[in-house]
Structures are given as C-alpha cells and as structure tokens.
Design a protein around this motif. Structure first.
Motif, PDB file in Angstrom:
ATOM      1  N   ALA A 134       0.866  -1.184   0.127  1.00  0.00           N
ATOM      2  CA  ALA A 134      -0.002   0.062   0.008  1.00  0.00           C
ATOM      3  C   ALA A 134       0.794   1.355   0.113  1.00  0.00           C
ATOM      4  CB  ALA A 134      -0.967   0.037   1.382  1.00  0.00           C
ATOM      5  N   GLY A 135       1.885   1.071   0.818  1.00  0.00           N
ATOM      6  CA  GLY A 135       2.715   2.176   0.748  1.00  0.00           C
ATOM      7  C   GLY A 135       3.668   2.666  -0.665  1.00  0.00           C
ATOM      8  N   LEU A 136       4.054   1.586  -1.337  1.00  0.00           N
ATOM      9  CA  LEU A 136       4.604   1.611  -2.525  1.00  0.00           C
ATOM     10  C   LEU A 136       3.549   2.105  -3.666  1.00  0.00           C
ATOM     11  CD1 LEU A 136       6.906  -1.389  -2.832  1.00  0.00           C
ATOM     12  CD2 LEU A 136       7.574   0.675  -2.591  1.00  0.00           C
ATOM     13  N   ASP A 137       2.538   1.605  -3.333  1.00  0.00           N
ATOM     14  CA  ASP A 137       0.988   2.004  -4.232  1.00  0.00           C
ATOM     15  C   ASP A 137       1.246   3.785  -4.300  1.00  0.00           C
ATOM     16  OD1 ASP A 137      -1.187   1.847  -6.167  1.00  0.00           O
ATOM     17  OD2 ASP A 137      -2.194   2.287  -4.358  1.00  0.00           O
ATOM     18  N   ARG A 138       1.091   4.179  -2.815  1.00  0.00           N
ATOM     19  CA  ARG A 138       0.889   5.467  -2.793  1.00  0.00           C
ATOM     20  C   ARG A 138       2.274   6.368  -3.330  1.00  0.00           C
ATOM     21  NH1 ARG A 138      -2.484   8.344   1.777  1.00  0.00           N
ATOM     22  NH2 ARG A 138      -3.846   7.012   0.749  1.00  0.00           N
ATOM     23  N   LEU A 139       3.293   5.892  -3.008  1.00  0.00           N
ATOM     24  CA  LEU A 139       4.574   6.472  -3.494  1.00  0.00           C
ATOM     25  C   LEU A 139       4.444   6.677  -5.147  1.00  0.00           C
ATOM     26  CD1 LEU A 139       7.427   7.337  -2.494  1.00  0.00           C
ATOM     27  CD2 LEU A 139       8.301   5.032  -3.267  1.00  0.00           C
ATOM     28  N   ALA A 140       4.039   5.629  -5.782  1.00  0.00           N
ATOM     29  CA  ALA A 140       3.965   5.565  -7.118  1.00  0.00           C
ATOM     30  C   ALA A 140       2.927   6.515  -7.543  1.00  0.00           C
ATOM     31  CB  ALA A 140       3.773   4.191  -7.819  1.00  0.00           C
ATOM     32  N   ARG A 141       1.906   6.700  -7.061  1.00  0.00           N
ATOM     33  CA  ARG A 141       0.627   7.618  -7.342  1.00  0.00           C
ATOM     34  C   ARG A 141       1.284   9.006  -7.122  1.00  0.00           C
ATOM     35  NH1 ARG A 141      -4.650   5.440  -7.068  1.00  0.00           N
ATOM     36  NH2 ARG A 141      -4.566   3.283  -7.257  1.00  0.00           N
ATOM     37  N   PHE A 142       1.958   9.293  -6.143  1.00  0.00           N
ATOM     38  CA  PHE A 142       2.496  10.639  -5.567  1.00  0.00           C
ATOM     39  C   PHE A 142       3.641  11.296  -6.603  1.00  0.00           C
ATOM     40  CE2 PHE A 142       3.752  14.101  -3.100  1.00  0.00           C
ATOM     41  CZ  PHE A 142       2.605  14.855  -3.095  1.00  0.00           C
ATOM     42  N   GLN A 143       4.366  10.177  -7.198  1.00  0.00           N
ATOM     43  CA  GLN A 143       5.675  10.492  -7.679  1.00  0.00           C
ATOM     44  C   GLN A 143       5.753  11.724  -8.795  1.00  0.00           C
ATOM     45  OE1 GLN A 143       7.245   7.174  -9.716  1.00  0.00           O
ATOM     46  NE2 GLN A 143       9.342   7.563  -9.512  1.00  0.00           N
ATOM     47  N   ALA A 144       4.554  11.608  -9.496  1.00  0.00           N
ATOM     48  CA  ALA A 144       4.461  12.848 -10.676  1.00  0.00           C
ATOM     49  C   ALA A 144       4.349  14.209  -9.600  1.00  0.00           C
ATOM     50  CB  ALA A 144       3.071  12.508 -11.330  1.00  0.00           C
ATOM     51  N   HIS A 145       3.911  14.281  -8.523  1.00  0.00           N
ATOM     52  CA  HIS A 145       3.600  15.239  -7.823  1.00  0.00           C
ATOM     53  C   HIS A 145       4.626  15.861  -6.976  1.00  0.00           C
ATOM     54  CE1 HIS A 145      -0.727  15.027  -8.809  1.00  0.00           C
ATOM     55  NE2 HIS A 145      -0.616  13.629  -8.709  1.00  0.00           N
ATOM     56  N   MET A 146       5.945  15.148  -7.137  1.00  0.00           N
ATOM     57  CA  MET A 146       7.165  15.356  -5.977  1.00  0.00           C
ATOM     58  C   MET A 146       8.040  16.710  -6.270  1.00  0.00           C
ATOM     59  SD  MET A 146       8.267  11.713  -4.951  1.00  0.00           S
ATOM     60  CE  MET A 146       7.070  10.504  -4.200  1.00  0.00           C
ATOM     61  N   GLY A 147       7.503  17.242  -7.779  1.00  0.00           N
ATOM     62  CA  GLY A 147       8.417  18.217  -8.198  1.00  0.00           C
ATOM     63  C   GLY A 147       7.964  19.437  -7.886  1.00  0.00           C
ATOM     64  N   ARG A 148       8.065  20.540  -8.627  1.00  0.00           N
ATOM     65  CA  ARG A 148       7.444  21.862  -8.252  1.00  0.00           C
ATOM     66  C   ARG A 148       6.169  22.075  -8.025  1.00  0.00           C
ATOM     67  NH1 ARG A 148      12.165  24.328  -9.671  1.00  0.00           N
ATOM     68  NH2 ARG A 148      13.378  23.818 -11.600  1.00  0.00           N
ATOM     69  N   THR A 149       5.275  21.147  -8.342  1.00  0.00           N
ATOM     70  CA  THR A 149       3.845  21.200  -7.854  1.00  0.00           C
ATOM     71  C   THR A 149       3.824  21.028  -6.415  1.00  0.00           C
ATOM     72  OG1 THR A 149       3.453  19.755  -9.927  1.00  0.00           O
ATOM     73  CG2 THR A 149       1.692  20.166  -8.587  1.00  0.00           C
ATOM     74  N   TYR A 150       4.529  20.293  -5.771  1.00  0.00           N
ATOM     75  CA  TYR A 150       4.604  20.048  -4.388  1.00  0.00           C
ATOM     76  C   TYR A 150       4.991  21.191  -3.716  1.00  0.00           C
ATOM     77  CZ  TYR A 150       5.911  18.337   0.291  1.00  0.00           C
ATOM     78  OH  TYR A 150       5.994  18.175   1.667  1.00  0.00           O
ATOM     79  N   ALA A 151       6.383  21.779  -4.382  1.00  0.00           N
ATOM     80  CA  ALA A 151       6.907  23.076  -3.585  1.00  0.00           C
ATOM     81  C   ALA A 151       5.697  24.019  -3.550  1.00  0.00           C
ATOM     82  CB  ALA A 151       8.125  23.516  -4.414  1.00  0.00           C
ATOM     83  N   ARG A 152       4.967  24.237  -4.774  1.00  0.00           N
ATOM     84  CA  ARG A 152       3.942  25.312  -4.749  1.00  0.00           C
ATOM     85  C   ARG A 152       2.768  25.108  -3.905  1.00  0.00           C
ATOM     86  NH1 ARG A 152       4.410  25.171 -10.403  1.00  0.00           N
ATOM     87  NH2 ARG A 152       2.740  23.713 -10.389  1.00  0.00           N
ATOM     88  N   SER A 153       2.387  24.022  -3.755  1.00  0.00           N
ATOM     89  CA  SER A 153       1.141  23.639  -3.161  1.00  0.00           C
ATOM     90  C   SER A 153       1.044  22.947  -1.915  1.00  0.00           C
ATOM     91  CB  SER A 153       0.037  23.234  -4.043  1.00  0.00           C
ATOM     92  OG  SER A 153       0.665  21.936  -4.709  1.00  0.00           O
TER      93      SER A 153
END
Ligand code: FAD
Length: 418
Positions: A12-31
């Motif tokens: 379940a942790g790996l699943d969440r990690l994979a789903r959030f991976q695309a958001h770990m860049g500038r989107t995360y820093a911004r929001s």
C-alpha cells in the motif's frame, strides 16, 4: 488523484509512492502548504505512516522523487523527507530531551488532575470545544482520521500552547496518541520548536491571515461563513516557553556490524524493511515481531494508530519470513518481552539477535534494558544502523540548515542523484 485509506502494508505504501511520484516536483513546492481538509489532502503525499515505520524507507522515497524529477525541481520534497531524518538524528544526539519530555508530560498530567481551570481547558481542546472554530475542526479531524496536514499541525500546536496556554507536553502527548504516523522525534521536537524551545527564543505563532491564505477554502466549505469564529483570540507574537534548554550534543553510540553466523531477526514498528538493511544472503534462522504502540502515551495509541502499528509489524514480519524462508513468531505485546525472547531464542538455538537500531523514543526505552537483560544470559541483541542514518545523523547536531547544505553531497554518496 484517488486516495486509498492507510493500509499497513508495504504494497500500500509503494502504491501511494508511485501515485504521488508525479507530484514530487515543483507542484509540491508550490501547493504543499494548503490545507484543503480531510477529503482533499492531495497536495501532500500522506506517506508519513509508511515512512515513519520504514515499511518504505526515506532512501527509496527520495530515489522515487529523483527518478522522476531533477534535484532542483524535487528539492523541497526531498528536504521535507530529510526533516524526519534530521529530527531523528538531533534526538539521537540528545536522548535526555526525550526523557525530559516524559517528565514534563507526567508532571502536566498531575497538574491537570489538580487544577480545574487547566483540566477544563484541556478537555475542551481534546474534544474540539474551545470555540476557536478552525482549531476545533482540526482536533476533530485528528481524532477521527489519525492524520493532520503539516500546516494544520503547526497552527493547532501553536494555538494549544500560545493561545489556550496549555502545557506543550500535553499537546505532544495528544498528537502521539492519535497520529497514525506518531513519531517520538518528529512530534516532540516539532512541539518544542513551536513552543520556542528548539531554536532558542523563536516561537511559531499561528496568524489569522496565514490561516486565511492556506485554509479558507476548506473552512468556508466545511464550517460556513462563521468559520473565523475565535480567530481574534490568537496570541501574537507568541512568547517562548521557559525551561527545558537544549543539552549539548553527545556522541552517537558505536554500532556493531551484522554478525556472520546464524541470527534471529527482531522487528518492531521503528523499522520494518530489513530487506534493505541486511543482505539477502544472511543466515536469518527465525524472525520475530513485537509492537510497542501503546507505550507511546499513558493513554496508549488510539484505535487507528494502534491498528496501523500492529498491522505494519505483521506485514513486515510476513515479508521477512518469506524472504529468508524462516519461521515467523509474533511476540505477545502484553507479556514480559524478555522471557518471550529468551524462549524464542532457545527454540531456534540462537545466541545472536539483530534489530534495526531503534531511534530514541518509546521503543528504545523498552529495548535498551532488555538488551542488558539478554546480555546477562549470553544472548546478544545487535543494533544495526542504516547507511542513510550513518550518512545523515552526524550532520544533525545543530540546525536543519547545516544538514541542508550537505544534502547534495550526501545524496551523491548514497548514489541518489536527479
Ligand atoms: C506539531 C507537529 C507534530 C508533528 N508530529 C509528527 C509525528 O508524530 N510524526 C510524523 O511523522 N511527523 C510529524 N510532524 C511532521 C509533519 O507534519 C508530518 O510528517 C507530515 O505532515 C506528514 O504528512 P505527509 O506524509 O503528507 O507529508 P509530505 O508533505 O508529503 O512530506 C513527505 C514526507 O516528508 C516527511 N516530512 C514532511 N514534513 C515533515 C516535518 N515537518 N517533519 C518531519 N518530517 C516531515 C514525512 O516523512 C512525509 O511523509 C509533526 C509536525 C508538527 C508541526
């Protein structure tokens, strides 16, 4: 992004990690600072329950970020992951800060029993009935879900300490009781930081304008036009709490290498991914798991927090037993642990036991004396330190900035580059 509940398994942790991976860049820093409420925490990863138990490790979380983004894009996310490592390393250098928290907490519980005003304010805070609408909503969310957004934790702890004038240690205890990611270092030291004890004289004050910027959308929808009720009571600037100065950093204890012969592997909720700690070729003859969840607070762990910890230990135990084709034993949390471990070691003819080094906190408080007890009868419990901790902890003796400066070089040594 669709959200799964907090399931205590590595999958379940790996699943969440994979789903959030695309958001770990500038989107995360911004929001990442926006709190949109329990139905939409999608700007942050909510990975903390898995990272805290190391069902997934900091190293693989950072690797996932850098596999998808450049270091400069993912820097903010990587730094946040390293805040956990920093807090752990800082407390590891100053174990007495944990014991002084326990003393302060016990004294505050005694004071609350004797002081009617204090006990009434404390009860009102616990039950979300203070009249400060946003604080009450956060307390309800915490109790019902076992999770709060980081900014909400900062605002709520600040209001607890500086506006309600409740003892910080009672607030830290309340968080630990409920948080599924409840963690001795991150929780205690964040509360101390808000109180003005970590960085001497520097407190964190919750400001209505800041809450408006980052949480008004949530609260307008959840609470209606009256959502600002009580915000005029917020105390600014917030004066630091007196007492509990930081002791100087002590040396980290030496750690032995994993023994060469057959070992028994012990797992607890502090570190549940032995596959990335011990070589697969190690002679693991048997695996045992124990959970200390209820030792986190005199109130024990809340239902969701306890369930996650116990489920996480079962999941780690099952995976380790499969990896090493070894028999698995779940040790009884309520029986004396020393006797159970001795019986387990005898059954499997073990003299060497290994466990990932428990960081300072409630699990270590149980394991250190147990280690001495076992040594007296010829059983050695070896603490094994991860490369991640070996690399980072020496830089966690002062402020986070000192560690942040070393971050690119450390990631390089760990072969993690964007
Ligand atoms: C008063 C207070 C109490 C806290 N108590 C805890 C606690 O008991 N357990 C706990 O795990 N965290 C605690 N935190 C830190 C932080 O709030 C949570 O780690 C974070 O909100 C988890 O949500 P996330 O996984 O969505 O974070 P994200 O924003 O997605 O961050 C990714 C990961 O980075 C780490 N991280 C992010 N922010 C922090 C931070 N400020 N400190 C340490 N690590 C961080 C976590 O492992 C997190 O999963 C506390 C913070 C405050 C202000």
């Amino acid at each position: 992004m669709t959200r799964t509940p907090f399931l205590p398994s590595r999958a379940a942790g790996l699943d969440r990690l994979a789903r959030f991976q695309a958001h770990m860049g500038r989107t995360y820093a911004r929001s990442r600072n926006h709190d949109y409420g329990r139905h939409d925490h999608s700007r942050v990863s909510q990975l903390s329950p898995w990272i805290r138990t190391r069902l997934i490790t900091e190293q693989e979380t950072v690797a996932a970020a850098l596999a998808r983004h450049s270091f400069s894009s993912a820097e903010k996310f990587v730094q946040e992951v390293c805040w956990r490592t920093y807090w752990k390393g800082w407390l590891q250098h100053r174990p007495s800060v944990w014991s002084s928290y326990i003393e302060a907490r016990n004294a505050a519980f005694a004071e609350a029993r004797a002081d009617t005003r204090l006990s009434e304010t404390y009860e009102a805070a616990l039950n979300g009935r203070t009249g400060i609408a946003v604080f009450d909503a956060w307390m309800t969310e915490l109790a019902e879900t076992g999770y709060l957004h980081n900014h909400a934790r900062m605002w709520a702890s600040s209001i607890w300490i500086h506006t309600l004038r409740l003892p910080w240690a009672l607030g830290a205890d309340h968080f630990l009781h409920h948080l599924i990611d409840g963690d001795a270092a991150s929780n205690t030291l964040s509360w101390r930081w808000v109180a003005g004890l970590h960085t001497e004289g520097k407190t964190y004050a919750a400001r209505p304008a800041n809450i408006e910027t980052y949480a008004a959308t949530r609260f307008r929808a959840e609470l209606g036009p009256d959502w600002r009720r009580g915000l005029d009571r917020l105390v600014m600037p917030a004066a630091p709490i007196a007492g509990f100065p930081n002791p100087p950093a002590s040396r980290l204890p030496e750690i032995s290498a994993s023994p060469a012969g057959p070992v028994g592997l012990l797992l607890c909720e502090e570190d549940l991914h032995p596959a990335s700690l011990i070589p697969a070729t190690s002679q693991v003859r048997a695996v045992a798991g124990v959970c200390f969840a209820d030792a986190r607070s005199p109130r024990g762990a809340s239902g969701p927090a306890g369930e996650f910890s116990r489920g996480a230990v079962d999941s780690g135990l099952c995976a380790a037993a499969q990896l090493w084709a070894a028999p698995a034993t779940r040790l009884d949390d309520t029986a004396p642990l020393g006797e159970a471990l001795q019986a387990w070691a005898r059954d499997h003819m073990l003299t060497d036991l290994v466990i990932a080094e428990p960081p300072v906190g409630w699990a270590r408080t149980q394991l250190d004396p147990l280690r001495l007890e076992l040594a007296r009868i010829g059983l050695t419990l070896h603490y094994l330190r991860r490369d991640w901790d070996k690399q980072f902890w020496p830089h966690a003796q002062r402020g986070f900035f000192a560690l942040k400066k070393k971050l690119p070089a450390i990631l390089d040594r760990l072969e993690l580059t964007g």
